[in-house]
Design an enzyme around this catalytic site. Structure first.
Site, PDB file in Angstrom:
ATOM      1  N   THR A  50       0.506  -1.551   0.204  1.00 51.87           N
ATOM      2  CA  THR A  50       0.139  -0.271  -0.266  1.00 51.87           C
ATOM      3  C   THR A  50       1.057   0.957  -0.132  1.00 51.87           C
ATOM      4  OG1 THR A  50      -1.459  -1.318   1.273  1.00 51.87           O
ATOM      5  CG2 THR A  50      -1.841   0.561   1.018  1.00 51.87           C
ATOM      6  N   THR A  51       2.071   1.521   0.947  1.00 52.62           N
ATOM      7  CA  THR A  51       2.598   2.612   1.207  1.00 52.62           C
ATOM      8  C   THR A  51       3.483   2.463  -0.268  1.00 52.62           C
ATOM      9  OG1 THR A  51       2.995   1.720   3.436  1.00 52.62           O
ATOM     10  CG2 THR A  51       4.116   3.679   2.423  1.00 52.62           C
ATOM     11  N   TYR A 142      -2.256 -10.706   2.886  1.00 49.57           N
ATOM     12  CA  TYR A 142      -2.807  -9.352   3.361  1.00 49.57           C
ATOM     13  C   TYR A 142      -4.166  -9.152   4.070  1.00 49.57           C
ATOM     14  CZ  TYR A 142      -0.842  -4.468   2.715  1.00 49.57           C
ATOM     15  OH  TYR A 142      -0.777  -3.344   2.882  1.00 49.57           O
ATOM     16  N   LYS A 172      -1.119 -10.948   7.143  1.00 52.30           N
ATOM     17  CA  LYS A 172      -0.810  -9.129   7.454  1.00 52.30           C
ATOM     18  C   LYS A 172      -1.964  -8.377   7.785  1.00 52.30           C
ATOM     19  CE  LYS A 172       1.352  -5.529   5.051  1.00 52.30           C
ATOM     20  NZ  LYS A 172       0.844  -4.295   6.006  1.00 52.30           N
ATOM     21  N   SER A 174      -3.965  -5.719   8.990  1.00 50.65           N
ATOM     22  CA  SER A 174      -3.971  -4.541   8.344  1.00 50.65           C
ATOM     23  C   SER A 174      -5.827  -3.870   9.036  1.00 50.65           C
ATOM     24  CB  SER A 174      -3.666  -3.165   6.816  1.00 50.65           C
ATOM     25  OG  SER A 174      -2.260  -3.747   7.321  1.00 50.65           O
ATOM     26  N   GLY A 198      -0.694  -4.437  10.630  1.00 53.92           N
ATOM     27  CA  GLY A 198      -0.675  -2.818  10.046  1.00 53.92           C
ATOM     28  C   GLY A 198      -0.649  -2.052  10.416  1.00 53.92           C
ATOM     29  N   ASP A 200      -0.520   1.056  12.868  1.00 57.41           N
ATOM     30  CA  ASP A 200       1.350   0.735  13.616  1.00 57.41           C
ATOM     31  C   ASP A 200       0.770   1.809  14.843  1.00 57.41           C
ATOM     32  OD1 ASP A 200       1.518   0.855  10.553  1.00 57.41           O
ATOM     33  OD2 ASP A 200       2.999   1.998  10.674  1.00 57.41           O
ATOM     34  N   SER A 217       4.073   1.797   7.186  1.00 58.25           N
ATOM     35  CA  SER A 217       4.824   2.678   6.855  1.00 58.25           C
ATOM     36  C   SER A 217       5.806   3.508   7.570  1.00 58.25           C
ATOM     37  CB  SER A 217       3.767   3.786   5.876  1.00 58.25           C
ATOM     38  OG  SER A 217       3.439   4.213   7.488  1.00 58.25           O
TER      39      SER A 217
HETATM   40  C1  LIG Z   1      -3.713   1.775   5.532  1.00 62.73           C
HETATM   41  C2  LIG Z   1      -2.549   1.640   5.381  1.00 62.73           C
HETATM   42  O1  LIG Z   1      -1.418   2.208   4.639  1.00 62.73           O
HETATM   43  N1  LIG Z   1      -1.730   1.359   6.088  1.00 62.73           N
HETATM   44  C3  LIG Z   1      -0.245   0.894   6.721  1.00 62.73           C
HETATM   45  C4  LIG Z   1       0.357   1.484   7.562  1.00 62.73           C
HETATM   46  O2  LIG Z   1       1.061   1.562   8.369  1.00 62.73           O
HETATM   47  C5  LIG Z   1      -0.112   3.064   7.705  1.00 62.73           C
HETATM   48  O3  LIG Z   1       0.306   3.642   7.223  1.00 62.73           O
HETATM   49  C6  LIG Z   1      -0.077   3.470   9.412  1.00 62.73           C
HETATM   50  O4  LIG Z   1      -0.827   2.915  10.301  1.00 62.73           O
HETATM   51  C7  LIG Z   1      -0.527   5.022   9.797  1.00 62.73           C
HETATM   52  O5  LIG Z   1      -1.728   4.714   9.311  1.00 62.73           O
HETATM   53  C8  LIG Z   1       0.191  -0.522   6.318  1.00 62.73           C
HETATM   54  O6  LIG Z   1      -0.556  -1.851   6.868  1.00 62.73           O
HETATM   55  C9  LIG Z   1      -0.051  -0.722   4.938  1.00 62.73           C
HETATM   56  C10 LIG Z   1       1.248  -1.569   4.113  1.00 62.73           C
HETATM   57  O7  LIG Z   1       1.784  -1.824   5.169  1.00 62.73           O
HETATM   58  C11 LIG Z   1       1.919  -1.144   2.662  1.00 62.73           C
HETATM   59  O8  LIG Z   1       2.108  -0.608   2.232  1.00 62.73           O
HETATM   60  O9  LIG Z   1       1.463  -2.565   2.519  1.00 62.73           O
END
Ligand SMILES: CC(=O)N[C@@H]([C@@H](O)[C@H](O)[C@H](O)CO)[C@@H](O)CC(=O)C(=O)O
Length: 342
Positions: A50-51, A142, A172, A174, A198, A200, A217
């Protein structure tokens, strides 16, 4: 990379480096790897998720990125997990075969999100058809219902999954449904599968129900801080772990309000190169889409002093700050930093 090593701890969800003219920028991946290992003590990466906006990239670009991460991560990273999910099954299978051929340590797949599976069997059938193209590669589901809209409970999905996907290695997760997560772990044991959280900003809650680690991210730039929370939790010193979670949460709350742009611009300063995710390019061009404050590099620099600690000391000039939001951000940053000595 370390074959056979269980995926646990922190996994940074990679940003996709771009050049100003919109090409993927492979030339900075080596620096990116070194930065993660050296500055954040993070040795696992999740590519094209996603990121990294993998779904906005072409198949060719996704393959090139996967290759470069595997190449550069070879003797430095423990795990390079490639997200190979796509709306088209043949494309997803192609990406899975490619990830296997280049020696990725794992593959992950999201649920198809346009014509969605309506039940567990349909979803498992899709995942199985992708996983079977990479029979020697650990496979992770995921689960990200806020974005896919596929809300099939993971607890249900895991029931009998190894019979259909022998390479199934974990999830994973999220989503904020900690009941589903807890039941997955309770029924399957975190020894059998890896459960990586996922969201954070609420990792501590997921640690409490037994996850093995997290993919996100923010581990690109809060890896060390989050590791302190993991250590406090393992000690166990719940009060200290809570302090870290609260501070990180406050920090993230602020970053989230500012928008993804801020997160994605961070590596510009870390890697001293332009590192824009595709979405960021949309914001940058034409320039008038961009709120005025983003033009001011100095302000941005000041907002991530921790991230550029090894670099310049320009970050301290608060006198020129006009925006109250930036001031609060700096105060929060200071608090998060002082957390080291708690
Ligand atoms: C919706 C989204 O982008 N979620 C992020 C989180 O790391 C998120 O950026 C963080 O919790 C801040 O909201 C991750 O779960 C996504 C992730 O790991 C990825 O890039 O695949």
């Amino acid at each position: 990379m370390t074959p056979g090593k269980k995926l646990e701890g922190l996994v940074a969800a990679a940003i996709t480096p771009m050049t100003p003219d919109g090409q993927i920028n492979l030339s900075v991946i080596r620096q990116y790897v070194d930065y993660l290992v050296r500055e954040q003590n993070v040795k696992n990466i999740f590519v094209n998720g996603t990121t990294g906006e993998g779904l906005s990239l072409s198949i060719q670009e996704r393959k090139q990125l996967a290759e470069e991460w595997v190449r550069q991560g070879k003797d430095k990273l423990d795990h390079v997990i490639i997200h190979v999910g796509a709306l088209s099954l043949p494309e997803s299978q192609d990406l899975a075969r490619h990830a296997a051929a280049i020696g990725a340590s794992g593959i992950a797949v999201i649920a198809p999100f346009f014509f969605k599976p309506t039940n567990k069997d349909e979803l498992v059938a899709f995942l199985q058809k992708v996983a079977s193209e990479a029979p020697g590669v650990p496979f992770y589901y995921y689960h990200i219902p806020p974005l896919t809209g596929v809300k099939i409970r993971v607890e249900e999905l895991l029931d009998g999954i190894r019979e259909q996907i022998p390479t199934f290695q974990g999830v994973k997760f999220s989503d904020t449904d900690l009941l589903d997560l807890a039941q997955c772990i309770n029924k399957n044991g975190s020894e059998q599968f890896a459960f990586l959280y996922g969201v954070d900003e609420q990792l501590l809650g997921a640690l409490a129900v037994g996850v093995n680690g997290a993919v996100g991210s923010t581990y690109n730039y809060l890896g060390r801080k989050t590791k302190l929370m993991l250590q406090a939790f393992a000690k166990p010193d719940l009060a200290l772990a809570q302090k870290y979670q609260f501070l990180i949460g406050e920090f993230l709350n602020f970053v989230i309000k500012l928008g993804k742009l801020y997160t994605a611009l961070v590596p510009f300063y870390i890697l001293k190169c332009r590192l824009n995710a595709p979405e960021i390019l949309l914001l940058l061009y034409p320039q008038n889409f961009l709120p005025e404050r983003f033009h001011n590099e100095k302000l941005l620099l000041m907002q991530f002093p921790e991230l550029i600690a090894a670099g310049s000391s320009k970050g301290a000039d608060q006198a020129s700050l006009r925006e109250p939001t930036v001031t609060s951000f700096l105060l929060l940053q200071k608090e998060v930093q002082s957390c080291d000595s708690l």
